[in-house]
Design an enzyme around this catalytic site. Structure first.
Site, PDB file in Angstrom:
ATOM      1  N   LYS A 287       0.837  -1.199   0.000  1.00  0.00           N
ATOM      2  CA  LYS A 287       0.000   0.000   0.000  1.00  0.00           C
ATOM      3  C   LYS A 287       0.875   1.253   0.000  1.00  0.00           C
ATOM      4  O   LYS A 287       2.087   1.186   0.222  1.00  0.00           O
ATOM      5  CB  LYS A 287      -0.908  -0.009   1.228  1.00  0.00           C
ATOM      6  CG  LYS A 287      -0.149   0.038   2.551  1.00  0.00           C
ATOM      7  CD  LYS A 287      -1.084  -0.038   3.740  1.00  0.00           C
ATOM      8  CE  LYS A 287      -0.285  -0.004   5.051  1.00  0.00           C
ATOM      9  NZ  LYS A 287      -1.174  -0.034   6.227  1.00  0.00           N
TER      10      LYS A 287
ATOM     11  N   TYR B 261      14.613  31.345   9.225  1.00  0.00           N
ATOM     12  CA  TYR B 261      13.547  32.192   9.756  1.00  0.00           C
ATOM     13  C   TYR B 261      13.590  32.283  11.282  1.00  0.00           C
ATOM     14  O   TYR B 261      13.752  31.286  11.977  1.00  0.00           O
ATOM     15  CB  TYR B 261      12.187  31.654   9.325  1.00  0.00           C
ATOM     16  CG  TYR B 261      11.934  31.757   7.843  1.00  0.00           C
ATOM     17  CD1 TYR B 261      11.927  32.991   7.197  1.00  0.00           C
ATOM     18  CD2 TYR B 261      11.703  30.612   7.087  1.00  0.00           C
ATOM     19  CE1 TYR B 261      11.698  33.079   5.832  1.00  0.00           C
ATOM     20  CE2 TYR B 261      11.465  30.682   5.726  1.00  0.00           C
ATOM     21  CZ  TYR B 261      11.463  31.923   5.104  1.00  0.00           C
ATOM     22  OH  TYR B 261      11.236  32.002   3.756  1.00  0.00           O
TER      23      TYR B 261
END
EC number: 5.1.1.1
Length: 361
Positions: free
Chosen positions: A34, A256
């Protein structure tokens, strides 16, 4: 040239499949592929697994099941997440087994005019996520037994605490599952092939192998239980090319918010992998990358496209273009990376996305 790559070792996939096949013994081996084979690329990975011993494949969605048929997988395929409102007839026509996870799913299949439908009943034995609840067992079993076009290939369940081998919850779930199996057979359902073992249960509880085992993570070379080794080879390496190296003065910050500042004059390097590519923003300061065998700590905030590492005074002369291993071969393994980020290796291998390019070796 790609700046950000997941390198997938198909020889490792083949090796792991052979190891798991041997460990399975007389039990059939279902490979769970999956989520695009746990982000390893199902189109390349599934044929390798098929060629080295898998008897069946398991997937979550109908689209994933159909994709396996599209790429030539001929083994049994079981799909366990679908809704009665979907067009599941196309999957039936391509000989895909469907999981019955509720009375509504059973009714949808019983009411379908297909000549022959193969189903596997999923039992909720204690995870309380999906599966037929105990109060629904008898009604579902009797309804399926009365439908001549329905072939019940077996039953399965999912274990809540299999990665904790000493947790008694697993045995409680097995007791419930065996009770469901006995009741189904009382209603005339033979249920010849049954399975409960995901990777951790398969590797630690050989007494639960039953007629089939259903590992996923182990095919990709990762151990699901800490401290247990089974000779598996990790198949994925996530790596990037350093985009720039620059000098930084003592007291200067980077990224940042300038949340990290250099204690001394030195160098930093930029690695082009950000949260748009699967690197979590909350990973700030929690991990390191490996360049030519040397670890360099990540510093400052992770950005959308990049993160920064500290090179100290750069004694090894790291330059732009150097290969930085985030996890995998010649670096920290995925399990170690996961622990640093307070998560699991299952999630870590599913993270490389965005502009990450998959390459096979």
């Amino acid at each position: 040239m790609n700046l950000l790559t997941t390198k997938i070792d198909l020889d490792a996939i083949a090796h792991n499949t052979r190891v798991l096949k041997q460990m399975a013994g007389p039990a059939k081996l279902m490979a769970v592929v999956k989520a695009n084979a746990y982000n390893h690329g199902v189109e390349k990975v599934a044929p390798v697994i098929a060629a080295h011993g898998a008897d069946a494949f398991g997937v979550a969605t109908l689209a994933e099941a159909m994709q396996l048929r599209d790429i030539g997988i001929s083994q049994e395929v079981l799909c366990w997440i679908w809704t009665p409102e979907q067009d599941f007839r196309a999957a039936i026509d391509r000989n895909i087994d469907l999981a019955v996870i509720s009375p509504a799913h059973a009714k949808a299949l019983i009411d379908t005019d297909a000549e022959h439908i193969r189903v596997s009943i999923k039992i909720d034995s204690g995870l309380h996520r999906s599966g037929v609840d105990e109060q629904e067992w008898e009604g579902v079993f009797s309804a399926l037994a009365a439908a001549p076009h329905i072939e019940v290939t077996g039953m399965f369940t999912h274990l809540a605490c299999a990665d904790e081998p000493e947790n008694p919850e697993t045995d409680r779930q097995i007791i419930a599952f065996r009770r469901a199996l006995a009741l189904a057979r009382k209603h005339g359902l033979e249920c010849p092939v049954n399975h409960v073992c995901n990777s951790p249960a398969f590797l630690t509880r050989s007494d639960l192998h039953m007629e089939m085992v259903r590992p996923g993570l182990a095919f990709y070379g990762l151990e699901p239980v800490a401290g247990r080794e089974h000779g598996l080879k990790p198949a994925m390496t996530w790596e990037a090319k350093v985009s720039v190296v620059k000098q930084i003065e003592a007291g200067q910050g980077t990224s940042y918010g300038l949340t990290w500042r250099a204690e001394d004059r030195g160098f930093v390097a930029v690695v082009p992998a950000g949260y748009a590519d699967g690197m979590p923003r909350h990973a700030q300061g929690k991990f390191s990358v490996t360049i030519d065998g040397v670890d360099y700590p990540q510093v400052g905030r992770v950005c959308m496209d990049q993160f920064v590492i500290s090179l100290g005074d750069n004694p090894h002369g790291v330059e732009a273009g150097a290969k930085a291993v985030i996890f995998g071969e010649n670096g920290h393994d995925a399990t170690d990376f996961a622990e640093r980020l307070d998560t699991i290796n299952y999630e870590v291998v599913c993270r490389p996305t965005g502009r990450t390019v998959r390459a096979y070796v």
